[in-house]
Design an enzyme around this catalytic site. Structure first.
Site, PDB file in Angstrom:
ATOM      1  N   LYS A   1       6.344  11.945   2.988  1.00 48.48           N
ATOM      2  CA  LYS A   1       7.367  11.575   3.978  1.00 48.48           C
ATOM      3  C   LYS A   1       8.506  10.818   3.299  1.00 48.48           C
ATOM      4  O   LYS A   1       9.676  11.123   3.501  1.00 48.48           O
ATOM      5  CB  LYS A   1       6.739  10.669   5.059  1.00 48.48           C
ATOM      6  CG  LYS A   1       7.760   9.892   5.883  1.00 48.48           C
ATOM      7  CD  LYS A   1       7.124   8.979   6.908  1.00 48.48           C
ATOM      8  CE  LYS A   1       6.802   7.581   6.451  1.00 48.48           C
ATOM      9  NZ  LYS A   1       7.924   6.625   6.449  1.00 48.48           N
TER      10      LYS A   1
ATOM     11  N   ARG B   1      14.728   3.734  10.304  1.00 43.14           N
ATOM     12  CA  ARG B   1      15.598   3.001   9.373  1.00 43.14           C
ATOM     13  C   ARG B   1      16.013   3.842   8.176  1.00 43.14           C
ATOM     14  O   ARG B   1      17.045   3.585   7.565  1.00 43.14           O
ATOM     15  CB  ARG B   1      14.891   1.747   8.885  1.00 43.14           C
ATOM     16  CG  ARG B   1      14.556   0.797  10.001  1.00 43.14           C
ATOM     17  CD  ARG B   1      13.826  -0.391   9.441  1.00 43.14           C
ATOM     18  NE  ARG B   1      14.666  -1.097   8.497  1.00 43.14           N
ATOM     19  CZ  ARG B   1      15.527  -2.049   8.819  1.00 43.14           C
ATOM     20  NH1 ARG B   1      15.626  -2.440  10.061  1.00 43.14           N
ATOM     21  NH2 ARG B   1      16.263  -2.634   7.901  1.00 43.14           N
TER      22      ARG B   1
ATOM     23  N   CYS C   1      12.794  -5.185  12.507  1.00 44.90           N
ATOM     24  CA  CYS C   1      11.774  -4.182  12.193  1.00 44.90           C
ATOM     25  C   CYS C   1      10.409  -4.864  12.253  1.00 44.90           C
ATOM     26  O   CYS C   1      10.298  -6.050  11.953  1.00 44.90           O
ATOM     27  CB  CYS C   1      12.063  -3.653  10.790  1.00 44.90           C
ATOM     28  SG  CYS C   1      10.777  -2.638  10.112  1.00 44.90           S
TER      29      CYS C   1
ATOM     30  N   ARG D   1      14.525  -6.517   7.260  1.00 44.28           N
ATOM     31  CA  ARG D   1      14.819  -5.449   6.279  1.00 44.28           C
ATOM     32  C   ARG D   1      16.330  -5.229   6.177  1.00 44.28           C
ATOM     33  O   ARG D   1      16.876  -4.297   6.744  1.00 44.28           O
ATOM     34  CB  ARG D   1      14.095  -4.158   6.661  1.00 44.28           C
ATOM     35  CG  ARG D   1      12.598  -4.273   6.520  1.00 44.28           C
ATOM     36  CD  ARG D   1      11.913  -3.006   6.924  1.00 44.28           C
ATOM     37  NE  ARG D   1      12.056  -1.931   5.963  1.00 44.28           N
ATOM     38  CZ  ARG D   1      11.625  -0.693   6.177  1.00 44.28           C
ATOM     39  NH1 ARG D   1      11.040  -0.386   7.317  1.00 44.28           N
ATOM     40  NH2 ARG D   1      11.781   0.242   5.258  1.00 44.28           N
ATOM     41  N   PRO D   2      16.986  -6.101   5.419  1.00 46.15           N
ATOM     42  CA  PRO D   2      18.446  -5.976   5.300  1.00 46.15           C
ATOM     43  C   PRO D   2      18.845  -4.738   4.493  1.00 46.15           C
ATOM     44  O   PRO D   2      17.999  -4.139   3.812  1.00 46.15           O
ATOM     45  CB  PRO D   2      18.844  -7.243   4.543  1.00 46.15           C
ATOM     46  CG  PRO D   2      17.628  -7.675   3.801  1.00 46.15           C
ATOM     47  CD  PRO D   2      16.444  -7.183   4.582  1.00 46.15           C
TER      48      PRO D   2
ATOM     49  N   LEU E   1      21.825  -4.591  -0.187  1.00 48.85           N
ATOM     50  CA  LEU E   1      21.854  -4.050  -1.556  1.00 48.85           C
ATOM     51  C   LEU E   1      22.444  -2.638  -1.572  1.00 48.85           C
ATOM     52  O   LEU E   1      23.140  -2.255  -2.514  1.00 48.85           O
ATOM     53  CB  LEU E   1      20.445  -4.049  -2.168  1.00 48.85           C
ATOM     54  CG  LEU E   1      19.767  -5.424  -2.273  1.00 48.85           C
ATOM     55  CD1 LEU E   1      18.312  -5.280  -2.722  1.00 48.85           C
ATOM     56  CD2 LEU E   1      20.530  -6.321  -3.249  1.00 48.85           C
TER      57      LEU E   1
ATOM     58  N   ARG F   1       4.594   9.019  13.257  1.00 47.13           N
ATOM     59  CA  ARG F   1       5.816   8.962  12.443  1.00 47.13           C
ATOM     60  C   ARG F   1       5.526   9.352  10.999  1.00 47.13           C
ATOM     61  O   ARG F   1       6.408   9.856  10.309  1.00 47.13           O
ATOM     62  CB  ARG F   1       6.362   7.528  12.415  1.00 47.13           C
ATOM     63  CG  ARG F   1       6.813   7.029  13.754  1.00 47.13           C
ATOM     64  CD  ARG F   1       7.386   5.662  13.612  1.00 47.13           C
ATOM     65  NE  ARG F   1       8.489   5.731  12.638  1.00 47.13           N
ATOM     66  CZ  ARG F   1       9.355   4.772  12.419  1.00 47.13           C
ATOM     67  NH1 ARG F   1       9.262   3.661  13.080  1.00 47.13           N
ATOM     68  NH2 ARG F   1      10.303   4.908  11.538  1.00 47.13           N
TER      69      ARG F   1
HETATM   70  N1  EPU Z   1      15.799  -5.389   0.497  1.00 46.75           N
HETATM   71  C1  EPU Z   1      16.888  -6.228   0.583  1.00 46.75           C
HETATM   72  N2  EPU Z   1      18.115  -5.680   0.741  1.00 46.75           N
HETATM   73  C2  EPU Z   1      18.307  -4.340   0.813  1.00 46.75           C
HETATM   74  C3  EPU Z   1      17.211  -3.477   0.714  1.00 46.75           C
HETATM   75  C4  EPU Z   1      15.950  -4.031   0.553  1.00 46.75           C
HETATM   76  O1  EPU Z   1      16.742  -7.433   0.515  1.00 46.75           O
HETATM   77  O2  EPU Z   1      19.455  -3.917   0.947  1.00 46.75           O
HETATM   78  C5  EPU Z   1      14.444  -5.946   0.322  1.00 46.75           C
HETATM   79  C6  EPU Z   1      13.509  -5.598   1.468  1.00 46.75           C
HETATM   80  O3  EPU Z   1      13.666  -6.445   2.570  1.00 46.75           O
HETATM   81  C7  EPU Z   1      12.162  -5.723   0.799  1.00 46.75           C
HETATM   82  C8  EPU Z   1      12.441  -5.242  -0.622  1.00 46.75           C
HETATM   83  O4  EPU Z   1      13.856  -5.352  -0.793  1.00 46.75           O
HETATM   84  O5  EPU Z   1      11.758  -7.053   0.741  1.00 46.75           O
HETATM   85  C9  EPU Z   1      12.035  -3.809  -0.896  1.00 46.75           C
HETATM   86  O6  EPU Z   1      12.452  -2.950   0.143  1.00 46.75           O
HETATM   87  P1  EPU Z   1      12.908  -1.457  -0.148  1.00 46.75           P
HETATM   88  O7  EPU Z   1      14.387  -1.379  -0.015  1.00 46.75           O
HETATM   89  O8  EPU Z   1      12.308  -0.985  -1.419  1.00 46.75           O
HETATM   90  O9  EPU Z   1      12.279  -0.672   1.087  1.00 46.75           O
HETATM   91  P2  EPU Z   1      12.863   0.669   1.686  1.00 46.75           P
HETATM   92  O10 EPU Z   1      13.440   1.451   0.576  1.00 46.75           O
HETATM   93  O11 EPU Z   1      13.700   0.382   2.874  1.00 46.75           O
HETATM   94  C10 EPU Z   1      10.791   2.191   1.337  1.00 46.75           C
HETATM   95  C11 EPU Z   1       9.796   2.912   2.202  1.00 46.75           C
HETATM   96  C12 EPU Z   1       8.865   1.901   2.856  1.00 46.75           C
HETATM   97  C13 EPU Z   1       8.180   1.079   1.784  1.00 46.75           C
HETATM   98  C14 EPU Z   1       9.236   0.406   0.889  1.00 46.75           C
HETATM   99  C15 EPU Z   1       8.648  -0.365  -0.271  1.00 46.75           C
HETATM  100  C16 EPU Z   1      10.909   4.920   2.968  1.00 46.75           C
HETATM  101  C17 EPU Z   1      11.478   5.710   4.081  1.00 46.75           C
HETATM  102  N3  EPU Z   1      10.476   3.696   3.227  1.00 46.75           N
HETATM  103  O12 EPU Z   1      11.551   1.380   2.219  1.00 46.75           O
HETATM  104  O13 EPU Z   1       7.890   2.677   3.541  1.00 46.75           O
HETATM  105  O14 EPU Z   1       7.362   0.098   2.373  1.00 46.75           O
HETATM  106  O15 EPU Z   1      10.110   1.418   0.352  1.00 46.75           O
HETATM  107  O16 EPU Z   1       7.893   0.464  -1.082  1.00 46.75           O
HETATM  108  O17 EPU Z   1      10.838   5.409   1.855  1.00 46.75           O
HETATM  109  C18 EPU Z   1       6.384   3.220   5.274  1.00 46.75           C
HETATM  110  O18 EPU Z   1       6.367   4.387   4.847  1.00 46.75           O
HETATM  111  O19 EPU Z   1       5.554   2.795   6.116  1.00 46.75           O
HETATM  112  C19 EPU Z   1       7.399   2.295   4.771  1.00 46.75           C
HETATM  113  C20 EPU Z   1       7.747   1.207   5.439  1.00 46.75           C
END
Ligand code: EPU
Length: 434
Positions: free
Chosen positions: A22, A104, A128, A133-134, A137, A412
């Site tokens: 996914k 998201r 969330c 989850r900002p 970045l 989902r």
């Molecule tokens: N973060 C920031 N600023 C940003 C982006 C992220 O501070 O702009 C922080 C987040 O709050 C968190 C950390 O950085 O503390 C890592 O978050 P990341 O951005 O890696 O998460 P994501 O890319 O939004 C993906 C997966 C998540 C998974 C995370 C971590 C998808 C669609 N989602 O989210 O998957 O937990 O990476 O591995 O790929 C799930 O499938 O249940 C799920 C939540």
């Protein structure tokens, strides 16, 4: 609204086919916004999050078509026909609140839209269930490539005059690297002018999968899978055929399903290299894990040693399997400790597991789990995708029947979970209680 009735005390034995990822499919589908001509994606699972991305791509002027029937490239009975994505109208640039609030990962269209259409209007994701989850970045990365942003009525409006310009940038945040942020900026940089170097990039297999597809499309990306990704911008990307990687989180969940039910599973079409930290922790717990070609064999003999585990960016133990491991350790033989470093508030499953008789105490980003002899069936509620998976696992080992409400959270991200589990011995009924 669907619920599950899970009759506990079953032992799983047999073969399970792991679906395509996914979390790889969603950003890869968004990246198709940048390609000229048709892209055919294989192995995209049938999930409600994928349906949301199909809808979003439709709103953004793409024609998306799902072929029926078996997908014949991989031997074995894959149920998902390939997905064709073709851009037919490049004028639209808005990801509406209605879609972003349900998923998201909609943020993944930001980079492709800015790079290809020079404009992106994306609803700012709100709160969330797994914590704050900002997307700062993502936005900072695009700004460094030259995009300008303003906020209008809950939307971020990004614009580019001319072409994005490559540069060297640091992409990490307080919690370490960002997976979708890395993919988003990498996509945008693929069509930027000159070279971009992403330092502090996420190393997750989903980042590499997207880079591999972009390279097939004509991009020039190296270093993916390491913290430093180099992208030599190109002028055009073309549609290709690509198979997404197996879902390592679904696979890890089934590994724990075998362990928690004292069972024996053969998991087909998966990659143990992507789960090395999970296999390591499970072996420490006393679970047997081995592999032959693309199959993982998992078995357990009931003695579950306590362990300590901290979630980390890849290749560390994934946050997306933290809840499932906690369900397993809840019936372990001693005291385990889990620390969540990626999403420090991702513990909504603790209260629900405790309602089933677990003894788990949360202290800040850490949970202390005192193993108990048995869990009992109860009515519990899904709060987010992975927490819900943990409750399914707990329900299978609990005494009596567990009723799990709001299973739309599971739909989902887990393809036909109850059918897959029932085929190897679980007893889970899906009921419609509306
Ligand atoms: N973060 C920031 N600023 C940003 C982006 C992220 O501070 O702009 C922080 C987040 O709050 C968190 C950390 O950085 O503390 C890592 O978050 P990341 O951005 O890696 O998460 P994501 O890319 O939004 C993906 C997966 C998540 C998974 C995370 C971590 C998808 C669609 N989602 O989210 O998957 O937990 O990476 O591995 O790929 C799930 O499938 O249940 C799920 C939540």
């Amino acid at each position: 609204m669907y619920s599950f009735l899970i009759h506990g005390g079953t032992r799983l034995k047999g073969k399970v086919e792991i679906s395509g990822s996914k979390n790889s499919s969603l950003p890869i589908m968004a990246a198709c916004l940048m390609a000229e001509g048709k892209t055919t994606l294989k192995g995209v699972p049938r999930l409600s999050d994928i349906d949301s991305m199909v809808k979003l791509l439709g709103d953004l002027g793409c024609h998306v078509y799902r072929h029926e029937g078996a997908d014949s490239v991989v031997p074995g009975p894959s149920l998902d026909g390939p997905l064709d994505i073709t851009v037919t109208d490049e004028k639209k640039a808005e990801a509406s609140y209605d879609i972003v609030k349900t998923m998201r990962a909609s943020i993944c269209v930001l980079g492709p839209l800015l790079a290809k259409r020079k404009k992106a209007v994306v609803s700012i994701p709100g709160g969330c269930n797994i914590g704050d989850r900002p997307v700062d970045l993502h936005v900072r990365g695009m700004q460094k490539l030259g995009a300008q942003f303003r906020t209008e009525n809950g939307y971020m409006v990004g614009e580019v005059s001319g072409r994005l310009k490559g540069c060297r940038m640091y992409l990490g945040g307080a919690q370490g690297p960002t997976v979708l942020g890395t993919i988003n900026v990498m996509c945008a940089a693929a069509l930027a002018e000159g070279e971009t170097v992403l330092v502090g990039a996420a190393c997750e297999p989903e980042v590499s999968d997207c880079a591999n597809m972009l390279n097939k499309m004509g991009a020039r990306i190296t270093g993916h899978g390491t913290p430093e990704i180099r992208i030599e911008g190109v002028e055009k990307l073309s549609g290709v055929e690509h198979r997404v990687i197996p879902d390592r989180i679904e696979c890890g969940t089934f590994m724990i399903a075998a362990a928690i039910t004292n069972g024996e599973l053969e998991l087909k079409h998966c990659n143990l290299d992507h789960l090395i930290a999970v296999a390591d922790r499970l072996e420490e717990v006393g679970v047997k894990v081995s592999r032959q070609n693309g199959t993982i064999f998992v078995s357990s003999n009931r003695r579950l040693n306590p362990v300590e585990m901290t979630t980390q960016p890849y290749p560390g133990f994934p946050t997306d399997i933290q809840a499932q491991l906690m369900a397993l350790l809840a019936i372990g033989d001693g005291m385990s400790v889990i620390t969540e470093r990626i999403f420090p508030d991702r513990f909504l499953h603790v209260g629900e597991l405790n309602r089933m008789g677990a003894r788990i105490r949360k202290e800040g980003p850490t949970a202390v789990i005192q193993g108990v002899k048995e869990l009992q069936g109860a009515t519990v509620m899904c709060s987010d995708l992975r927490a819900s998976a943990a409750l399914v696992l707990a329900g299978m080992v609990a005494k009596g029947t567990t009723r799990l409400d709001r299973v739309y959270h599971i739909d989902r991200g887990y393809e036909k979970i109850e059918q897959k589990l029932n085929a190897v011995g679980a007893q889970i009924e899906r009921i419609n209680d509306r």
